[in-house]
Design a protein around this motif. Sequence first.
Motif, PDB file in Angstrom:
ATOM      1  N   GLN A  40     -48.643  -2.438  36.468  1.00 17.35           N
ATOM      2  CA  GLN A  40     -48.216  -3.681  37.099  1.00 17.35           C
ATOM      3  C   GLN A  40     -46.956  -3.419  37.920  1.00 17.35           C
ATOM      4  N   HIS A  93     -44.046  -5.176  40.919  1.00 19.98           N
ATOM      5  CA  HIS A  93     -43.471  -6.399  41.470  1.00 19.98           C
ATOM      6  C   HIS A  93     -42.347  -6.026  42.423  1.00 19.98           C
ATOM      7  N   ASN A  94     -41.883  -7.003  43.163  1.00 19.12           N
ATOM      8  CA  ASN A  94     -40.767  -6.811  44.076  1.00 19.12           C
ATOM      9  C   ASN A  94     -39.470  -6.876  43.282  1.00 19.12           C
ATOM     10  N   SER A 102     -37.717 -10.405  50.376  1.00 17.18           N
ATOM     11  CA  SER A 102     -39.033 -10.911  49.976  1.00 17.18           C
ATOM     12  C   SER A 102     -39.986 -11.139  51.149  1.00 17.18           C
ATOM     13  N   ILE A 132     -48.716  -7.299  45.980  1.00 14.24           N
ATOM     14  CA  ILE A 132     -47.577  -7.124  45.074  1.00 14.24           C
ATOM     15  C   ILE A 132     -46.856  -8.456  44.908  1.00 14.24           C
ATOM     16  N   ARG A 133     -46.606  -8.826  43.668  1.00 11.73           N
ATOM     17  CA  ARG A 133     -45.905 -10.083  43.398  1.00 11.73           C
ATOM     18  C   ARG A 133     -44.489 -10.043  43.965  1.00 11.73           C
ATOM     19  N   GLY A 134     -44.093 -11.147  44.582  1.00 10.88           N
ATOM     20  CA  GLY A 134     -42.736 -11.267  45.100  1.00 10.88           C
ATOM     21  C   GLY A 134     -42.601 -10.985  46.580  1.00 10.88           C
TER      22      GLY A 134
END
Length: 335
Positions: free
Chosen positions: A28, A30-31, A37, A69-71
């Motif tokens: 996993q 993320h940013n 962002s 990618i989240r963020g």
Amino acid sequence: MRWLWLILLAGFLGSGCTAFPETKRQPQFHNPFPQLSKVAIIPFNNQSDAPTLNADEVTIAYYGQLQRIRGFEIVPVGVVIRAMEATGIRGRDATEIRKLGETLGVDVVVVGSITDFTPYYPKRMTLAINWYAVNPGFHAIPPGYGLPWGTADEEYIPESHVWEAEFALAKEQLLTQTPDPHATAPPAAAPQTAADPLAEQLNDTPAPQVNGSASIGETPADSGPPEQPQLPAGWPDPRGFVPPPPSIQRPPLLPYDGPIISQIRSYDENDSDLTALAEAHYDFIDDARLGGWQGYLDRSEDFIRFCCYTHITEMLSLRGGAGKSKVALRWHESR
């Protein structure tokens, strides 16, 4: 009934590993930088010797993988192209890149190139990606920043990340120790005559203490601890890997024109590390086409997409963007 249970048990055990699900771990990401962002991607340049490579296809693949990618909020590539045509900005230097970023209202502008590409087996691809912050006060984010240094989780940092962080730190530190070829040479020192060892020994002998101010074996009160070596200006401190606590006031603006993130990576279809990553990644993309992960790498569009995914996730994990893996149970294909 006893024989029936024995037959069922024998059949269950005879099925081997197919009777039990296989544990799979999905990484996993993320940013890790909330202030970075919103992202715009300038169409990549094809600097390889493969004229048939469509650089726009690589740009779209990078856009698609980064959007997952989240963020991150990614501006569509078509919007970026129209903004460049309307403003006449080509994005050749930091000034133009920041103007384009201000026009689009983003935090980061990504500039990339494909420096090597081979479409036939074994496929190869080299990506050179630079991230430029629109805010000139944002400085470079080195590999290793944000990782759990000095904590109990430090032992779980991958060895490749440790090497990358140490190499980047040593490279920046040695810049302060490298002679500047454009600097003016200092004047030559006067030749020294041969010194008399006995005279040097007498000169180095401390003078006798008056009134017994210091006894043998005791340290004078004014000697204090030994002085620490003075570091040169701009010496990178390893403590910079750990984010500092919040400041009461905003930091002063120190303009920086270089990319905040710069990464060059080469990917080869014959590399065992890359194929292992592809095999693990293929289990979670639910591709209905035949061929398995080998066929996945054999298709040029999928190989390009996977190289972009690997480039992005490695860049993020080197800077604290890797989260806890998701555990999934998968049954064997024969079931």
